[in-house]
Design an enzyme around this catalytic site. Structure first.
Site, PDB file in Angstrom:
ATOM      1  N   CYS A 186       5.386  -6.167   1.279  1.00 14.22           N
ATOM      2  CA  CYS A 186       5.772  -4.759   1.161  1.00 14.22           C
ATOM      3  C   CYS A 186       5.261  -3.966   2.371  1.00 14.22           C
ATOM      4  O   CYS A 186       5.719  -4.200   3.489  1.00 14.22           O
ATOM      5  CB  CYS A 186       5.277  -4.213  -0.180  1.00 14.22           C
ATOM      6  N   TYR A 187       4.303  -3.090   2.185  1.00 15.49           N
ATOM      7  CA  TYR A 187       3.742  -2.360   3.330  1.00 15.49           C
ATOM      8  C   TYR A 187       3.254  -3.344   4.396  1.00 15.49           C
ATOM      9  O   TYR A 187       3.381  -3.095   5.598  1.00 15.49           O
ATOM     10  CB  TYR A 187       2.590  -1.483   2.832  1.00 15.49           C
ATOM     11  N   LYS A 222     -12.867 -11.668 -14.582  1.00 18.80           N
ATOM     12  CA  LYS A 222     -13.679 -11.977 -15.772  1.00 18.80           C
ATOM     13  C   LYS A 222     -13.625 -13.467 -16.141  1.00 18.80           C
ATOM     14  O   LYS A 222     -14.651 -14.083 -16.421  1.00 18.80           O
ATOM     15  CB  LYS A 222     -13.151 -11.146 -16.945  1.00 18.80           C
ATOM     16  N   ASP A 282     -21.390 -11.012 -17.773  1.00 24.17           N
ATOM     17  CA  ASP A 282     -21.523 -10.804 -16.329  1.00 24.17           C
ATOM     18  C   ASP A 282     -22.985 -10.779 -15.888  1.00 24.17           C
ATOM     19  O   ASP A 282     -23.386 -11.485 -14.972  1.00 24.17           O
ATOM     20  CB  ASP A 282     -20.863  -9.480 -15.893  1.00 24.17           C
ATOM     21  N   SER A 283     -23.764  -9.939 -16.560  1.00 29.13           N
ATOM     22  CA  SER A 283     -25.154  -9.825 -16.122  1.00 29.13           C
ATOM     23  C   SER A 283     -25.948 -11.083 -16.479  1.00 29.13           C
ATOM     24  O   SER A 283     -26.856 -11.474 -15.743  1.00 29.13           O
ATOM     25  CB  SER A 283     -25.817  -8.571 -16.702  1.00 29.13           C
ATOM     26  N   SER A 284     -25.580 -11.746 -17.578  1.00 27.05           N
ATOM     27  CA  SER A 284     -26.288 -12.984 -17.928  1.00 27.05           C
ATOM     28  C   SER A 284     -25.984 -14.064 -16.901  1.00 27.05           C
ATOM     29  O   SER A 284     -26.877 -14.792 -16.455  1.00 27.05           O
ATOM     30  CB  SER A 284     -25.859 -13.479 -19.311  1.00 27.05           C
ATOM     31  N   HIS A 302       7.450  -8.070  -4.257  1.00 27.52           N
ATOM     32  CA  HIS A 302       6.084  -8.463  -4.632  1.00 27.52           C
ATOM     33  C   HIS A 302       6.071  -9.837  -5.304  1.00 27.52           C
ATOM     34  O   HIS A 302       6.322  -9.931  -6.514  1.00 27.52           O
ATOM     35  CB  HIS A 302       5.475  -7.417  -5.568  1.00 27.52           C
ATOM     36  N   GLY A 316     -24.320  -9.102 -21.903  1.00 29.05           N
ATOM     37  CA  GLY A 316     -22.925  -9.460 -21.671  1.00 29.05           C
ATOM     38  C   GLY A 316     -22.849 -10.665 -20.741  1.00 29.05           C
ATOM     39  O   GLY A 316     -23.860 -11.095 -20.183  1.00 29.05           O
ATOM     40  N   GLY A 376       0.843  -1.193   0.000  1.00 28.12           N
ATOM     41  CA  GLY A 376       0.000   0.000   0.000  1.00 28.12           C
ATOM     42  C   GLY A 376       0.875   1.238   0.000  1.00 28.12           C
ATOM     43  O   GLY A 376       2.066   1.167   0.282  1.00 28.12           O
ATOM     44  N   GLU A 432       3.588 -11.483  -6.125  1.00 33.34           N
ATOM     45  CA  GLU A 432       2.380 -11.665  -6.938  1.00 33.34           C
ATOM     46  C   GLU A 432       2.531 -11.183  -8.381  1.00 33.34           C
ATOM     47  O   GLU A 432       1.690 -11.478  -9.217  1.00 33.34           O
ATOM     48  CB  GLU A 432       1.193 -10.949  -6.263  1.00 33.34           C
TER      49      GLU A 432
END
Ligand code: XMP
Length: 503
Positions: free
Chosen positions: A79-80, A359, A221-223, A164, A219, A52, A166
């Site tokens: 890190c932080y 996604k 996501d909403s479907s 990091h 799309g 952060g 990641e």
């Protein structure tokens, strides 16, 4: 179960969660200052403290619940996060000149680095540094500029790394995270099917005895969200607003995909209304503003007509949360593809089951929920639809020409197995008439620009090197099947400097 990642505002927090899931560990992201009780609600087997921008030397810096640090749960501070651990347990942290970029861990030891070669490359991005480990803690790694690059607690349950693990610039970072998961005894059996079960439980619990409203755009996501609510047996209504700015066959596809799977779908035909609102508007931002406004109005009217509803479900993804709220976990909604403003205005509770998903994870869920690939793997489509693919005024005639040309292009991409190889592809209708010849006559027709790009996230993009023979075929097909078009061009600009859309 799994890992709670505490977010202290690092731009990489989402990557931590992502790597842990890739390693098969369930992970959930909570704000860095979440209470011990909130953290324990997830029954985690380990907690990661993210990086952060703050300094632990600043009295106002965000800090974890002290109860967490003495809870005995396995901890990994990055890190932080490492500086928080060092500071809390009595080590010393100092402000330094800053170190950004690649570095080499020339020495490292201990179980966190098990299985790694002697020298490894790591990614650093910090200004403060630990200059003395807490009493009893051991220094496990160092670089030339950062002699204390990793620390371990006396009982071997808490670790800190200054770099990091990641990010991809720490090539062995995933192994380091895997070692941490093993040391902490975190189960690594998180599968999409388990993710689906857990989401179904959560949705049932949140929506018990309530009516849920959601907007579907066609799309993924909403479907997927609509299917999730249906599978969970939640009392819901999915509203699909046909604003007339959709691609060919889109409305029918959505209806055919969702209704048979039990989604209670209501299609609102608002085509005339949107076209009227767009009449004479040529400025792209004004188009977006009017479409957004109209959308909210239509949605609000529908919610009144079919209501009352207590909950509004939205397919917000984790990257949207990060983007709009700077990673603080605040319930901020990206206005352009969600129904901005509605929850507060109508007093809805907000339900966002995909808030911590990426996604590709939603695509996987959608597959489990039975969403046809046609929708599941569809290219992204902007909320304002075809209106921003017609520079200048939007008319029904132009929309129809664009829809037909676009269907030819997309159909050809699919036919040649190229659709899934590009990130986004579409046609743009230019509001000018170009001259051509048809038989012995001079004829004026529209210009269609083909746009196809490769990209990872839409932030940058490269124009797709589609085969010349393919482009030739598309140009011939469009001019043959859509006689209003007289010329077809291919856009070979990347982003930056151009954007993906033309408006
Ligand atoms: P640009 O054109 O900015 O597009 O390079 C990046 C991605 O965002 C989509 N896009 C939008 N999506 N509302 C949306 O929901 C919008 O107003 C909008 N403008 C662009 C674009 O299709 C691409 O995927």
């Amino acid at each position: 179960m799994g890992v709670v990642v505490l977010d202290f505002g690092s731009q990489y927090t989402l990557l931590i969660a992502r790597r842990l899931r890739e390693l098969g560990a369930f992970s959930v992201v909570l704000p860095g200052t979440a209470s011990l009780q909130e953290i324990l609600a997830y029954d985690p087997q380990a907690v990661v403290l993210s990086g952060g921008p703050a300094s632990v030397l600043d009295p106002d810096a965000p800090r974890p619940d002290p109860g967490l640090l003495s809870s005995g749960l396995p901890l990994l501070g990055i890190c932080y996060g490492m500086q928080l651990l060092a500071h809390h347990f009595g080590g010393r942290v100092a402000r330094k000149a800053g170190e950004y970029g690649k570095a080499v861990l020339a020495r490292h030891e201990g179980p966190l680095f098990r299985g790694l070669p002697g020298e490894i490359q790591v990614w650093m991005s910090h200004s403060d540094a630990v200059i003395e480990p807490p009493p009893g803690w051991r220094v496990m790694a160092g670089t030339e500029d950062c002699p204390i690059a990793a620390i371990a607690s006396p009982n071997g349950r808490a670790f800190g790394v200054q770099f990091h693990p990641e990010v991809v610039h720490t090539p062995q970072g995933k192994q380091i995270l895997a070692n941490f998961l093993d040391l902490a005894g975190v189960e690594r059996d998180w599968t999409p099917a388990r993710m689906l079960d857990s989401l179904l439980d959560r949705v049932r619990c949140r929506a018990a005895g309530k009516r849920v409203l959601l907007g579907v755009s066609g799309g993924v996501d909403s479907s997927a969200l609509a299917l999730l609510l249906s599978r969970a047996g939640v009392d819901h209504l999915a509203i699909f607003v046909d604003h007339g700015l959709l691609r060919q066959g889109e409305r029918e596809e959505v209806e055919e995909a969702l209704r048979p799977l039990g989604v209670n779908l209501q299609v609102v035909d608002a085509r005339r209304r949107f076209l009227a609102a767009l009449k004479g508007v040529t400025d792209p931002e004004e188009k977006r503003r009017r479409i957004g406004h109209e959308f909210i109005e239509v949605f609000r009217e529908a919610s009144r007509e079919f209501g009352p509803f207590q909950v509004l479900a939205q397919g917000t993804l984790y990257p949207d949360v990060i983007e709009s709220a700077g990673g603080t976990g605040a319930a901020n909604i990206k206005s352009h593809h969600n129904v901005g403003g509605l929850p507060t205005e109508l007093g809805f509770e907000l339900l966002e089951p995909f808030r911590y998903l990426f996604k590709d994870e939603v695509r996987e869920l959608a597959r489990l929920l039975g969403l046809p690939d046609e929708i599941r793997l569809r290219h992204p489509f902007p909320g304002p639809g075809l209106a921003v693919r017609i520079p200048g005024g939007v008319t029904e005639e132009r929309l129809e020409v664009l829809r037909r040309a676009d269907a030819v292009f997309i159909g050809a991409l699919k036919e040649h197995g190229l659709y899934d190889r590009v990130w986004q592809a579409f046609c743009v209708l230019l509001p000018l008439r170009s001259v051509g010849v048809a038989g012995d006559e001079r004829r004026y027709g529209y210009v269609i620009a083909l746009r196809a790009v490769t990209s990872v996230d839409g932030m940058t993009a490269d124009w797709a090197r589609l085969p010349q023979g393919f482009l030739d075929e598309v140009a011939r097909r469009i001019t043959r099947r859509v006689p209003e078009v007289g010329r077809v061009v291919y856009d070979i600009t990347s982003k930056p400097p151009a954007t993906i859309e033309w408006e």
